[in-house]
Design an enzyme around this catalytic site. Structure first.
Site, PDB file in Angstrom:
ATOM      1  N   SER A 193       0.618   0.887  -0.273  1.00 52.17           N
ATOM      2  CA  SER A 193       0.751  -0.504  -0.687  1.00 52.17           C
ATOM      3  C   SER A 193       0.025  -0.696  -2.009  1.00 52.17           C
ATOM      4  O   SER A 193      -0.605   0.232  -2.527  1.00 52.17           O
ATOM      5  CB  SER A 193       0.164  -1.438   0.364  1.00 52.17           C
ATOM      6  OG  SER A 193      -1.252  -1.315   0.352  1.00 52.17           O
ATOM      7  N   LYS A 194       0.127  -1.925  -2.513  1.00 52.27           N
ATOM      8  CA  LYS A 194      -0.464  -2.251  -3.820  1.00 52.27           C
ATOM      9  C   LYS A 194      -1.930  -1.856  -3.918  1.00 52.27           C
ATOM     10  O   LYS A 194      -2.383  -1.421  -4.971  1.00 52.27           O
ATOM     11  CB  LYS A 194      -0.352  -3.759  -4.073  1.00 52.27           C
ATOM     12  CG  LYS A 194       0.957  -4.151  -4.693  1.00 52.27           C
ATOM     13  CD  LYS A 194       0.831  -5.478  -5.433  1.00 52.27           C
ATOM     14  CE  LYS A 194       2.199  -5.930  -5.913  1.00 52.27           C
ATOM     15  NZ  LYS A 194       2.898  -6.740  -4.920  1.00 52.27           N
ATOM     16  N   ARG A 195      -2.638  -2.021  -2.827  1.00 53.21           N
ATOM     17  CA  ARG A 195      -4.086  -1.764  -2.947  1.00 53.21           C
ATOM     18  C   ARG A 195      -4.403  -0.286  -3.183  1.00 53.21           C
ATOM     19  O   ARG A 195      -5.509   0.065  -3.563  1.00 53.21           O
ATOM     20  CB  ARG A 195      -4.835  -2.343  -1.750  1.00 53.21           C
ATOM     21  CG  ARG A 195      -4.954  -1.488  -0.565  1.00 53.21           C
ATOM     22  CD  ARG A 195      -5.373  -2.278   0.653  1.00 53.21           C
ATOM     23  NE  ARG A 195      -4.715  -1.707   1.814  1.00 53.21           N
ATOM     24  CZ  ARG A 195      -5.121  -0.615   2.423  1.00 53.21           C
ATOM     25  NH1 ARG A 195      -6.194   0.012   1.997  1.00 53.21           N
ATOM     26  NH2 ARG A 195      -4.464  -0.138   3.457  1.00 53.21           N
TER      27      ARG A 195
END
Ligand code: GLU
Length: 474
Positions: free
Chosen positions: A246-248
């Site tokens: 994911s983005k993180r």
């Protein structure tokens, strides 16, 4: 059948992105696996843009995906197919399914469907439309309706997945899928089956988030009397911590990796290893990957993104890359950082590349390590180095400068020998000369060894910088 069974006819694979954003590395890896498998079997690799969702599909995303694929060097063997343009053909197949009794018209409104679905859920039943078993009247036929696939309920559906093994679903638990919406738009699972069939796709290699679709799609193949492709559902990529990417976790899009200075061949090498293995081989060329690629080598557990490994793979491909290409890539980075090109910059950059390419893990690092050649005279020497360029030490550097002025053969080996002779003559260790000269030549003291720094800068620039620095500390 296992995946090691050689395919009987010519292999056709496809990558079928939905154009709703940029190409993610998960998509890039799916495309790569399909490309490798097609190449391995001298087959065809096709691209189909799944743009049936008109609200979410954009031109910009189509372009971004094509750009991502081109950067990765994964070119389809035929013109890409746009799914939306084939809606007429999809409707034709819906008619075929209706005619064969494998589909039925459902006249429930959305509200009625919702209410019946809720009631079925409350009772723990699978939702069924009453129209599954009801003959519409002529009047009914004039009313808006959807078309649903009439799934067989008697036997489970079994998919022999080349990665997941045999997977079975209880058909009673699957509902009758809408294959044509009331506005006449064909739905996703139907379109995929028709397109894969018409494009002659033999192997569907995609993320395992589509595994359940394989059950629905298999039933549609069977109803149409079409042979199913071999399905291979690959586990999704996870972040370094094991959670779904994911983005993180940082960069997800292929173009972000390009911007971080990874080479496309390194990305191919790394992505091939992400979820697929050939023994312990970590570093391999496209030719090797093509010769080895096999669905049996795809793991069942999600692969974790590992930035250290990626850096290691990239460093390997930078070492092997052509110097002119790297010089151009480094120049692009410098320009993007605001460097204004001047005469001699490109030549200096090209000369510097062989001296730094063994140490750079990314093109950005290659740019950092070549920054010294692009600085403009007079350089500002870092404060701490100034005493080394003054007094007795400064006089020694002056003597070196005078000696180099007379020195004709400005190549790295000759310069090395010359520097050695100089410190011997002066009866000092190299430590008394090196840091001062490096500071004078680079300003910040970051560069390869002195002979290489001198060679990369070239005679005139190097002597000029030495003059400037000695002038500054007079
Ligand atoms: N369009 C789907 C996606 O982007 C892929 C469908 C498929 O590969 O069958 O997730």
């Amino acid at each position: 059948m296992t995946s090691s069974t050689p395919p009987s006819g010519p292999v056709v694979t496809r990558f079928a992105p939905s154009p709703t954003g940029s190409l993610h590395i998960g998509g890039g890896r799916t495309a790569l696996f399909n490309w490798l498998f097609a190449r391995r079997h001298n087959g065809k690799f096709l691209v189909r843009v799944e743009d049936t969702d008109r609200e979410r599909s954009t031109e910009a995303a189509v372009k971004a995906i094509f750009d991502g694929l081109s950067w990765l060097g994964l070119f389809p063997d035929e013109e890409p197919v746009f799914q939306f343009s084939r809606a007429g053909r999809h409707r034709e197949v819906v008619d075929q399914l209706l005619a064969g009794g494998h589909a039925y018209r459902d006249f429930l409104s959305a509200e009625e469907t919702g209410a019946l679905r809720d009631a079925a859920k409350a009772e723990g039943r699978t939702f069924e439309s009453p129209w599954r078993d009801r003959e519409p009247s002529v009047d009914d036929l004039m009313k808006p309706h959807t078309v649903r696939f009439r799934r067989p309920r008697e036997a489970p559906v079994v998919v022999a997945d080349a990665v997941q093994g045999e997977v079975r679903w209880d058909t009673a638990a699957l509902d009758d899928l809408v294959i044509l919406r009331s506005d006449g738009a064909p739905t996703y699972n139907l379109a995929v089956v028709v397109d894969d069939h018409d494009m002659g796709v033999t192997h569907v290699i995609r993320g395992d988030d589509h595994l359940n679709n394989a059950a629905r799609q298999s039933l549609i193949y069977d109803a149409l009397g079409w042979s199913r492709p071999t399905f291979a559902h690959i586990p999704l990529i996870h972040g370094p911590d094991g959670a779904k990417l994911s983005k993180r976790h940082g960069a997800q899009a292929v173009h972000e990796y390009a911007a971080m200075g990874y080479l496309p061949e390194a990305m191919r090498n790394y992505l091939a290893r992400l979820g697929w293995a050939h023994g312990d081989d970590e570093l391999f060329s496209d030719e090797q990957a093509i010769a080895w690629f096999d669905l049996d080598g795809i793991g069942k557990a999600p692969a974790r993104l590992d930035f250290d490994k990626l850096a290691h793979v990239n460093a390997h491909w930078i070492r092997l890359a052509d110097d002119d290409r790297l010089a151009k890539a480094a120049l692009d980075v410098h320009l993007s950082r605001g460097h204004v090109l001047a005469e001699g910059d490109e030549a200096r950059l090209t000369r510097a590349i062989p001296f730094v390419k063994d140490r750079a893990k990314t093109l950005l690092e290659l740019a950092d390590q070549t920054a010294f050649v692009l600085r403009r005279r007079p350089l500002v020497v870092y404060d701490k180095a100034l005493p080394m360029l003054a007094g007795e030490s400064g006089e020694r550097i002056g003597r070196l400068r005078d000696r180099l002025r007379l020195f004709e053969s400005w190549d790295v080996f000759a310069l090395e020998a010359e520097l050695k002779a100089f410190v011997e003559e002066e009866a000092v260790g190299f430590g008394k000369v090196g840091p001062a000269v490096r500071a004078a030549l680079t300003g910040d003291g970051v560069s390869p060894d002195i002979a290489r720094t001198l060679a990369a800068l070239g005679r005139e620039e190097a002597l000029g910088r030495l003059d400037d620095a000695l002038q500054q500390t007079k």
